[in-house]
Design a protein around this motif. Sequence first.
Motif, PDB file in Angstrom:
ATOM      1  N   GLY A 102       0.843  -1.187   0.000  1.00 43.44           N
ATOM      2  CA  GLY A 102       0.000   0.000   0.000  1.00 43.44           C
ATOM      3  C   GLY A 102       0.875   1.233   0.000  1.00 43.44           C
ATOM      4  O   GLY A 102       2.057   1.167   0.333  1.00 43.44           O
ATOM      5  N   PHE A 103       0.308   2.363  -0.425  1.00 43.59           N
ATOM      6  CA  PHE A 103       1.014   3.633  -0.302  1.00 43.59           C
ATOM      7  C   PHE A 103       0.006   4.713   0.069  1.00 43.59           C
ATOM      8  O   PHE A 103      -1.205   4.557  -0.113  1.00 43.59           O
ATOM      9  CB  PHE A 103       1.784   3.990  -1.576  1.00 43.59           C
ATOM     10  CG  PHE A 103       0.936   4.271  -2.793  1.00 43.59           C
ATOM     11  CD1 PHE A 103       0.556   5.568  -3.116  1.00 43.59           C
ATOM     12  CD2 PHE A 103       0.544   3.236  -3.628  1.00 43.59           C
ATOM     13  CE1 PHE A 103      -0.215   5.823  -4.247  1.00 43.59           C
ATOM     14  CE2 PHE A 103      -0.236   3.480  -4.764  1.00 43.59           C
ATOM     15  CZ  PHE A 103      -0.606   4.783  -5.071  1.00 43.59           C
ATOM     16  N   MET A 117      -5.002   9.226   2.253  1.00 39.59           N
ATOM     17  CA  MET A 117      -5.650   8.065   1.662  1.00 39.59           C
ATOM     18  C   MET A 117      -4.626   6.944   1.545  1.00 39.59           C
ATOM     19  O   MET A 117      -3.447   7.192   1.249  1.00 39.59           O
ATOM     20  CB  MET A 117      -6.185   8.399   0.261  1.00 39.59           C
ATOM     21  CG  MET A 117      -7.109   9.598   0.200  1.00 39.59           C
ATOM     22  SD  MET A 117      -8.731   9.286   0.930  1.00 39.59           S
ATOM     23  CE  MET A 117      -9.420   8.127  -0.270  1.00 39.59           C
ATOM     24  N   ARG A 118      -5.066   5.730   1.805  1.00 36.78           N
ATOM     25  CA  ARG A 118      -4.200   4.575   1.556  1.00 36.78           C
ATOM     26  C   ARG A 118      -4.672   3.901   0.277  1.00 36.78           C
ATOM     27  O   ARG A 118      -5.858   3.608   0.109  1.00 36.78           O
ATOM     28  CB  ARG A 118      -4.226   3.584   2.712  1.00 36.78           C
ATOM     29  CG  ARG A 118      -3.245   2.422   2.496  1.00 36.78           C
ATOM     30  CD  ARG A 118      -3.168   1.506   3.716  1.00 36.78           C
ATOM     31  NE  ARG A 118      -2.151   0.483   3.515  1.00 36.78           N
ATOM     32  CZ  ARG A 118      -2.378  -0.841   3.560  1.00 36.78           C
ATOM     33  NH1 ARG A 118      -3.605  -1.278   3.835  1.00 36.78           N
ATOM     34  NH2 ARG A 118      -1.404  -1.706   3.372  1.00 36.78           N
ATOM     35  N   ILE A 119      -3.733   3.671  -0.627  1.00 37.97           N
ATOM     36  CA  ILE A 119      -4.039   3.057  -1.920  1.00 37.97           C
ATOM     37  C   ILE A 119      -3.438   1.671  -1.947  1.00 37.97           C
ATOM     38  O   ILE A 119      -2.250   1.485  -1.641  1.00 37.97           O
ATOM     39  CB  ILE A 119      -3.506   3.918  -3.079  1.00 37.97           C
ATOM     40  CG1 ILE A 119      -4.155   5.310  -3.035  1.00 37.97           C
ATOM     41  CG2 ILE A 119      -3.827   3.264  -4.412  1.00 37.97           C
ATOM     42  CD1 ILE A 119      -3.378   6.364  -2.309  1.00 37.97           C
ATOM     43  N   VAL A 120      -4.260   0.680  -2.288  1.00 36.75           N
ATOM     44  CA  VAL A 120      -3.853  -0.726  -2.258  1.00 36.75           C
ATOM     45  C   VAL A 120      -4.340  -1.426  -3.520  1.00 36.75           C
ATOM     46  O   VAL A 120      -5.158  -0.885  -4.277  1.00 36.75           O
ATOM     47  CB  VAL A 120      -4.437  -1.450  -1.026  1.00 36.75           C
ATOM     48  CG1 VAL A 120      -3.901  -0.854   0.260  1.00 36.75           C
ATOM     49  CG2 VAL A 120      -5.973  -1.382  -1.033  1.00 36.75           C
ATOM     50  N   ARG A 121      -3.846  -2.620  -3.746  1.00 37.61           N
ATOM     51  CA  ARG A 121      -4.454  -3.470  -4.759  1.00 37.61           C
ATOM     52  C   ARG A 121      -5.808  -3.932  -4.245  1.00 37.61           C
ATOM     53  O   ARG A 121      -5.983  -4.168  -3.043  1.00 37.61           O
ATOM     54  CB  ARG A 121      -3.573  -4.683  -5.045  1.00 37.61           C
ATOM     55  CG  ARG A 121      -2.355  -4.377  -5.916  1.00 37.61           C
ATOM     56  CD  ARG A 121      -1.575  -5.636  -6.241  1.00 37.61           C
ATOM     57  NE  ARG A 121      -2.401  -6.694  -6.818  1.00 37.61           N
ATOM     58  CZ  ARG A 121      -2.054  -7.435  -7.875  1.00 37.61           C
ATOM     59  NH1 ARG A 121      -0.899  -7.220  -8.481  1.00 37.61           N
ATOM     60  NH2 ARG A 121      -2.846  -8.386  -8.319  1.00 37.61           N
ATOM     61  N   LYS A 125      -3.042  -7.903  -2.390  1.00 40.05           N
ATOM     62  CA  LYS A 125      -1.755  -8.569  -2.550  1.00 40.05           C
ATOM     63  C   LYS A 125      -0.619  -7.543  -2.548  1.00 40.05           C
ATOM     64  O   LYS A 125      -0.829  -6.370  -2.884  1.00 40.05           O
ATOM     65  CB  LYS A 125      -1.723  -9.351  -3.865  1.00 40.05           C
ATOM     66  CG  LYS A 125      -2.600 -10.593  -3.881  1.00 40.05           C
ATOM     67  CD  LYS A 125      -2.443 -11.339  -5.192  1.00 40.05           C
ATOM     68  CE  LYS A 125      -3.277 -12.616  -5.222  1.00 40.05           C
ATOM     69  NZ  LYS A 125      -3.128 -13.336  -6.510  1.00 40.05           N
ATOM     70  N   PRO A 126       0.589  -7.958  -2.175  1.00 47.13           N
ATOM     71  CA  PRO A 126       1.729  -7.047  -2.265  1.00 47.13           C
ATOM     72  C   PRO A 126       2.054  -6.737  -3.725  1.00 47.13           C
ATOM     73  O   PRO A 126       1.651  -7.473  -4.635  1.00 47.13           O
ATOM     74  CB  PRO A 126       2.865  -7.828  -1.601  1.00 47.13           C
ATOM     75  CG  PRO A 126       2.471  -9.260  -1.717  1.00 47.13           C
ATOM     76  CD  PRO A 126       0.968  -9.281  -1.636  1.00 47.13           C
ATOM     77  N   PHE A 127       2.785  -5.654  -3.946  1.00 50.46           N
ATOM     78  CA  PHE A 127       3.146  -5.271  -5.312  1.00 50.46           C
ATOM     79  C   PHE A 127       4.546  -4.664  -5.302  1.00 50.46           C
ATOM     80  O   PHE A 127       5.101  -4.328  -4.253  1.00 50.46           O
ATOM     81  CB  PHE A 127       2.132  -4.285  -5.898  1.00 50.46           C
ATOM     82  CG  PHE A 127       1.866  -3.071  -5.044  1.00 50.46           C
ATOM     83  CD1 PHE A 127       2.698  -1.944  -5.093  1.00 50.46           C
ATOM     84  CD2 PHE A 127       0.774  -3.045  -4.173  1.00 50.46           C
ATOM     85  CE1 PHE A 127       2.442  -0.829  -4.305  1.00 50.46           C
ATOM     86  CE2 PHE A 127       0.516  -1.932  -3.383  1.00 50.46           C
ATOM     87  CZ  PHE A 127       1.353  -0.823  -3.451  1.00 50.46           C
ATOM     88  N   GLU A 171       3.123  -8.268 -12.066  1.00 48.15           N
ATOM     89  CA  GLU A 171       3.998  -9.335 -11.584  1.00 48.15           C
ATOM     90  C   GLU A 171       4.779  -9.989 -12.723  1.00 48.15           C
ATOM     91  O   GLU A 171       5.967 -10.304 -12.571  1.00 48.15           O
ATOM     92  CB  GLU A 171       3.181 -10.372 -10.826  1.00 48.15           C
ATOM     93  CG  GLU A 171       4.013 -11.391 -10.088  1.00 48.15           C
ATOM     94  CD  GLU A 171       3.187 -12.260  -9.143  1.00 48.15           C
ATOM     95  OE1 GLU A 171       3.715 -13.293  -8.697  1.00 48.15           O
ATOM     96  OE2 GLU A 171       2.033 -11.897  -8.867  1.00 48.15           O
ATOM     97  N   GLU A 172       4.125 -10.157 -13.861  1.00 47.14           N
ATOM     98  CA  GLU A 172       4.791 -10.825 -14.985  1.00 47.14           C
ATOM     99  C   GLU A 172       5.870  -9.948 -15.630  1.00 47.14           C
ATOM    100  O   GLU A 172       6.677 -10.436 -16.432  1.00 47.14           O
ATOM    101  CB  GLU A 172       3.765 -11.243 -16.042  1.00 47.14           C
ATOM    102  CG  GLU A 172       2.984 -10.093 -16.658  1.00 47.14           C
ATOM    103  CD  GLU A 172       1.675  -9.798 -15.934  1.00 47.14           C
ATOM    104  OE1 GLU A 172       0.772  -9.239 -16.574  1.00 47.14           O
ATOM    105  OE2 GLU A 172       1.574 -10.131 -14.728  1.00 47.14           O
TER     106      GLU A 172
END
Length: 225
Positions: A102-103, A117-121, A125-127, A171-172
């Motif tokens: 998150g960021f 604000m927290r921005i996440v997937r 999942k982690p990124f 991820e790929e």
Amino acid sequence: MCGRYTITITMEELMLRYFISSANVPFHKPKYNVAPGQMIMAIINDGQQNRLGELKWGLVPSWADSPKVGSKMLNARAETAWEKPAFRELIRRKRCIIPADGFYDWQLDKQGGKQPMRIVRSDRKPFGMAGLYDTWVSQEGVKLSTCTILTTTPNELMEPIHDRMPVILHEEDESLWLNRRIQTRAELDKLLVPFPSELMDAYPVAKTVGSVTYDDASCIEPLSS
């Protein structure tokens, strides 16, 4: 931009996610409010395998007169990194991944204040955020390894919050980003685009995240309506 982020998963989860067999990190605990100037976890590839270690957030180019410039190089604009003296060689041969889950960014509210604000997937999942790194050596021979996070234009989710967002890699595409043999702008620019908004969520959090003294699970709790 990207000025604060979170990495709350365990070391074991992180090593499994990035296929890392050993890590040069003395100690890791969940971090809910990672801030500029701190030592942060980063992943590079040495030509044979991924390696996990720590870099100081705030890039100090190898040719800099003083490490103080690091405070001004927390982020690098992906659109101009190929031309900027501090970044143009690094984007070709010194690329890294900054793992996160998150960021934070601050959105102007109707009263003229700023709401974090927290921005996440959306799948939580982690990124990996695309980064650049370099090593500066003092006159006394002391080495300082530092990094910066690349940013790009906002997607639809981010537009109301901020006019920049970190480059989040699919991820790929992570192995391509870490592959030092790939150095052409045509291949790498395809990765430096906004992450799809439909794969992300954003929610308000307490304003205490504005202070680096707060670094616990309360930082990521959704703000009560």
